[in-house]
Design a protein around this motif. Structure first.
Motif, PDB file in Angstrom:
ATOM      1  N   LEU A  27       0.818  -1.205   0.000  1.00 27.79           N
ATOM      2  CA  LEU A  27       0.000   0.000   0.000  1.00 27.79           C
ATOM      3  C   LEU A  27       0.856   1.262   0.000  1.00 27.79           C
ATOM      4  CD1 LEU A  27      -2.846  -1.041   2.488  1.00 27.79           C
ATOM      5  CD2 LEU A  27      -3.017  -0.761   0.005  1.00 27.79           C
ATOM      6  N   GLU A  28       1.973   1.243   0.711  1.00 31.06           N
ATOM      7  CA  GLU A  28       2.878   2.394   0.695  1.00 31.06           C
ATOM      8  C   GLU A  28       3.345   2.688  -0.725  1.00 31.06           C
ATOM      9  OE1 GLU A  28       6.210   2.401   3.310  1.00 31.06           O
ATOM     10  OE2 GLU A  28       5.041   1.816   5.065  1.00 31.06           O
ATOM     11  N   LEU A  29       3.785   1.658  -1.439  1.00 32.26           N
ATOM     12  CA  LEU A  29       4.269   1.830  -2.799  1.00 32.26           C
ATOM     13  C   LEU A  29       3.163   2.340  -3.715  1.00 32.26           C
ATOM     14  CD1 LEU A  29       6.522   1.460  -4.908  1.00 32.26           C
ATOM     15  CD2 LEU A  29       5.755  -0.915  -5.195  1.00 32.26           C
ATOM     16  N   LEU A  30       2.002   1.725  -3.631  1.00 38.49           N
ATOM     17  CA  LEU A  30       0.874   2.108  -4.484  1.00 38.49           C
ATOM     18  C   LEU A  30       0.474   3.568  -4.253  1.00 38.49           C
ATOM     19  CD1 LEU A  30      -1.439   1.304  -6.440  1.00 38.49           C
ATOM     20  CD2 LEU A  30      -2.755   0.595  -4.432  1.00 38.49           C
ATOM     21  N   LEU A  31       0.374   3.973  -3.002  1.00 35.03           N
ATOM     22  CA  LEU A  31      -0.088   5.319  -2.687  1.00 35.03           C
ATOM     23  C   LEU A  31       0.986   6.372  -2.917  1.00 35.03           C
ATOM     24  CD1 LEU A  31      -2.123   4.413   0.527  1.00 35.03           C
ATOM     25  CD2 LEU A  31      -3.050   5.029  -1.715  1.00 35.03           C
ATOM     26  N   HIS A  32       2.253   6.008  -2.688  1.00 38.09           N
ATOM     27  CA  HIS A  32       3.341   6.946  -2.991  1.00 38.09           C
ATOM     28  C   HIS A  32       3.355   7.294  -4.474  1.00 38.09           C
ATOM     29  CE1 HIS A  32       5.475   7.818   0.631  1.00 38.09           C
ATOM     30  NE2 HIS A  32       5.727   6.543   0.936  1.00 38.09           N
ATOM     31  N   ARG A  33       3.095   6.305  -5.309  1.00 43.54           N
ATOM     32  CA  ARG A  33       3.059   6.549  -6.759  1.00 43.54           C
ATOM     33  C   ARG A  33       1.960   7.535  -7.140  1.00 43.54           C
ATOM     34  NH1 ARG A  33       3.669   0.370  -9.128  1.00 43.54           N
ATOM     35  NH2 ARG A  33       5.941   0.170  -8.843  1.00 43.54           N
ATOM     36  N   GLU A  34       0.898   7.588  -6.352  1.00 47.89           N
ATOM     37  CA  GLU A  34      -0.204   8.511  -6.614  1.00 47.89           C
ATOM     38  C   GLU A  34       0.051   9.887  -6.031  1.00 47.89           C
ATOM     39  OE1 GLU A  34      -2.896   7.979  -8.520  1.00 47.89           O
ATOM     40  OE2 GLU A  34      -1.951   6.078  -9.047  1.00 47.89           O
ATOM     41  N   GLY A  35       1.177  10.063  -5.339  1.00 45.10           N
ATOM     42  CA  GLY A  35       1.532  11.381  -4.821  1.00 45.10           C
ATOM     43  C   GLY A  35       1.110  11.644  -3.393  1.00 45.10           C
ATOM     44  N   PRO A  84     -10.307  12.341  10.245  1.00 47.32           N
ATOM     45  CA  PRO A  84      -9.995  11.893   8.891  1.00 47.32           C
ATOM     46  C   PRO A  84     -11.034  10.894   8.418  1.00 47.32           C
ATOM     47  CG  PRO A  84      -8.621  10.735  10.473  1.00 47.32           C
ATOM     48  CD  PRO A  84      -9.416  11.758  11.261  1.00 47.32           C
ATOM     49  N   GLU A  85     -11.115  10.707   7.110  1.00 40.53           N
ATOM     50  CA  GLU A  85     -11.966   9.647   6.573  1.00 40.53           C
ATOM     51  C   GLU A  85     -11.293   8.300   6.843  1.00 40.53           C
ATOM     52  OE1 GLU A  85     -14.909  10.170   5.563  1.00 40.53           O
ATOM     53  OE2 GLU A  85     -14.759  12.359   5.515  1.00 40.53           O
ATOM     54  N   VAL A  86     -12.092   7.243   6.932  1.00 40.26           N
ATOM     55  CA  VAL A  86     -11.562   5.908   7.241  1.00 40.26           C
ATOM     56  C   VAL A  86     -12.132   4.897   6.259  1.00 40.26           C
ATOM     57  CG1 VAL A  86     -11.371   4.077   8.966  1.00 40.26           C
ATOM     58  CG2 VAL A  86     -11.354   6.483   9.692  1.00 40.26           C
ATOM     59  N   VAL A  87     -11.235   4.134   5.637  1.00 40.89           N
ATOM     60  CA  VAL A  87     -11.607   3.017   4.772  1.00 40.89           C
ATOM     61  C   VAL A  87     -11.115   1.736   5.430  1.00 40.89           C
ATOM     62  CG1 VAL A  87     -11.247   1.916   2.536  1.00 40.89           C
ATOM     63  CG2 VAL A  87     -11.528   4.402   2.662  1.00 40.89           C
ATOM     64  N   LEU A 119      -9.100   0.779  -5.448  1.00 44.66           N
ATOM     65  CA  LEU A 119      -8.592   1.436  -4.249  1.00 44.66           C
ATOM     66  C   LEU A 119      -8.177   2.871  -4.547  1.00 44.66           C
ATOM     67  CD1 LEU A 119      -7.845   1.177  -1.271  1.00 44.66           C
ATOM     68  CD2 LEU A 119      -5.551   0.489  -1.981  1.00 44.66           C
ATOM     69  N   ARG A 120      -7.563   3.101  -5.689  1.00 40.26           N
ATOM     70  CA  ARG A 120      -7.132   4.454  -6.048  1.00 40.26           C
ATOM     71  C   ARG A 120      -8.327   5.405  -6.106  1.00 40.26           C
ATOM     72  NH1 ARG A 120      -6.844   7.947 -10.063  1.00 40.26           N
ATOM     73  NH2 ARG A 120      -7.997   6.618 -11.498  1.00 40.26           N
ATOM     74  N   LEU A 121      -9.413   4.965  -6.759  1.00 36.21           N
ATOM     75  CA  LEU A 121     -10.603   5.808  -6.859  1.00 36.21           C
ATOM     76  C   LEU A 121     -11.257   6.013  -5.498  1.00 36.21           C
ATOM     77  CD1 LEU A 121     -12.187   4.432 -10.155  1.00 36.21           C
ATOM     78  CD2 LEU A 121     -11.069   6.634  -9.826  1.00 36.21           C
ATOM     79  N   LEU A 122     -11.258   4.970  -4.682  1.00 36.59           N
ATOM     80  CA  LEU A 122     -11.854   5.069  -3.354  1.00 36.59           C
ATOM     81  C   LEU A 122     -11.106   6.082  -2.494  1.00 36.59           C
ATOM     82  CD1 LEU A 122     -14.081   3.881  -1.582  1.00 36.59           C
ATOM     83  CD2 LEU A 122     -12.460   2.145  -0.823  1.00 36.59           C
ATOM     84  N   VAL A 123      -9.782   6.039  -2.545  1.00 35.82           N
ATOM     85  CA  VAL A 123      -8.956   6.988  -1.783  1.00 35.82           C
ATOM     86  C   VAL A 123      -9.212   8.411  -2.270  1.00 35.82           C
ATOM     87  CG1 VAL A 123      -6.574   7.736  -1.387  1.00 35.82           C
ATOM     88  CG2 VAL A 123      -7.185   5.323  -1.155  1.00 35.82           C
TER      89      VAL A 123
END
Length: 477
Positions: A27-35, A84-87, A119-123
């Protein structure tokens, strides 16, 4: 406030809570790529310590955290002054767990394995909701001191605002009525901002913009696999609004089948997502708005009588601008001050004769038309003094004016005059003019005329104009 990327996507600080190292790293890698800025922890205690420091915009937590639970993280997040929002993520998904998570205030719920794009769209949507809540708080702080001034000081509007003050603290359903462009959404926002829900989201929703199936999915939510394209469980608007306010705009356009379901939802304070057998409670307040006379719609069989009485607990009827002409100059100067700030031209002002012309005009498009007129004048004028030439020809009396009733300017009629034909010809000209100005995009043309898309489409068909394209399509005008 949550920062944004150069591309306009919402970016922020995401806290990942998972007891599996591989999942945290993934998840760190995936979200870091999204900025996003990402912090990950393996358990409830360090997550709560980070949440206590503020600065977290979104939490993504596994439901199973050794001896702890994602619900513990959710409760710690919800306890913050600006939560914060929570998923929540789990490999052991069930409707019961989803209901519990939503009841506790989770933004959404996703099951393993999940698609990266899901997950990207949900975030992104969760952070957009947080940003909207922050903007609502800022808007409330800016507007509350002078909200009545911004809307009008006529006796009719003072009555409206007195009623707003009374109904804002309550939980009652409110029905806001009035012609298109009279400010129904602004009044609904005022009710929201002057009550205890002001820090929660205000979510307007146009009931005329979607077909029946999509409308129910957006309002009530859906389960994964409920229909083609339903890739994951999704909370509907009524649930995702939390303890905020949902405004059902153009509620008179809602299909009868959906009206039946909405009635039950409002009575039970629970929604049944599309494709689910379980009901999910919601806490949002509902404000409905319409430019139709719902009593007449009930008599015509187009609106359910039981739903009308359920929505019509408290009614706020907004007068058209032509019935409060004394507010026109006040509103025009208010809109001009906002435009002057946006354009960096603080010296912008109306010439006295310009305001006289505005006060004499009927404004069939009401406050929205006046606002657009002021924006046009301020944007196109080379001078800081906005004279009569900055106004449209119709306002200056250089084209056929819109007749006002009771002002002594009754039209002169000759023999053989046919009112129906005259009105039909005028309506057809306005339809074609709107289509031309909108470049053939029908949704935009409907907005220019202050009509719902459904009403606009009906009028096109009535006059034999081409109407076989999608809402975003064009017409050969």
């Amino acid at each position: 406030m949550t920062p944004q990327s150069a591309e306009g996507g919402v970016r922020g600080h995401v806290l990942v809570v998972d007891d599996e190292l591989s999942m945290r790293e993934y998840l760190e890698l995936l979200l870091h790529r999204e900025g996003y800025v990402v912090t990950s922890v393996p358990a409830v205690k360090p997550a709560c310590e980070l949440l206590a420091q503020d600065g977290v915009d979104l939490v993504i937590s596994d439901m199973k955290l050794g001896t702890g639970s994602g619900l513990d993280v959710l409760r710690a997040a919800r306890a913050r002054p600006e939560p914060p929002e929570v998923v929540l993520i789990t490999a052991y998904g069930s409707p019961a767990a989803a209901v519990e998570a939503m009841r506790e205030g989770a933004y959404d719920y996703i099951c393993k394995p999940f698609d990266n794009e899901e997950l990207r769209l949900l975030v992104q949507k969760a952070l957009e909701k947080r940003l909207l809540r922050q903007e609502n708080r800022g808007l409330r702080a800016r507007l509350l001191p002078g909200l009545g001034m911004a809307v009008g000081q006529s006796s009719r509007m003072q009555e409206v605002w007195a009623l707003v003050e009374k109904v804002a603290p309550s939980r009652s359903t409110v029905l806001v009525t009035g012609e298109s462009g009279t400010g129904k959404e602004l009044v609904a926002r005022a009710i929201h901002m002057r009550g205890s829900r002001a820090a929660q989201p205000f979510m307007p929703f146009n009931c005329a913009a979607l077909n029946e199936g999509t409308l129910e999915s957006e309002l009530f939510g859906h389960m994964k696999g409920a229909f083609t394209g339903a890739m994951q469980d999704r909370a509907g608007l009524l649930v995702s609004a939390g303890e905020g306010t949902v405004m059902l705009d153009e509620v008179g356009e809602m299909p009868l089948a959906t009206q039946v379901k909405l009635l039950r939802v409002l009575q039970e304070k629970k929604v049944k997502p599309v494709g689910s057998a379980a009901e999910v409670p919601f806490k949002a307040r509902v404000i409905a708005a319409t430019n139709r006379r719902l009593e007449a719609e009930v008599k015509a069989g187009r609106f359910r009588e039981d739903l009308f009485y359920r929505l019509n607990v408290i009614t706020l009827e907004l007068p058209p601008l032509r019935e409060r002409a004394g507010d026109i100059s006040l509103l025009a100067n208010h809109f001009l001050a906002r435009m002057a700030e946006e354009l960096g031209r603080p010296a912008l002002r109306f010439a006295p004769e310009t305001l006289v012309l505005l006060e004499r005009y009927a404004f069939p498009g009401n406050v929205r038309q006046l606002q657009n007129m002021v924006e046009r004048a301020a944007t196109l004028s080379d001078s800081d003094l906005l004279g009569p030439t900055t106004l449209p020809p119709a306002v200056r009396g250089e084209s056929e004016p819109v007749a006002r009733t009771g002002d002594g300017n009754e039209p002169r009629l000759g023999g053989g005059f046919n009112l129906e034909r005259h009105l039909d010809d005028s309506e057809r000209r306005y339809l074609l003019a709107a289509l031309k100005q909108a470049g053939g995009v029908k949704t935009r043309a409907a907005e220019l005329l202050g009509l719902s898309f459904r009403s606009f489409r009906y009028r096109l068909a009535k006059h034999g104009l081409t109407d076989d394209l999608e809402p975003g399509g064009s017409v050969d005008a």
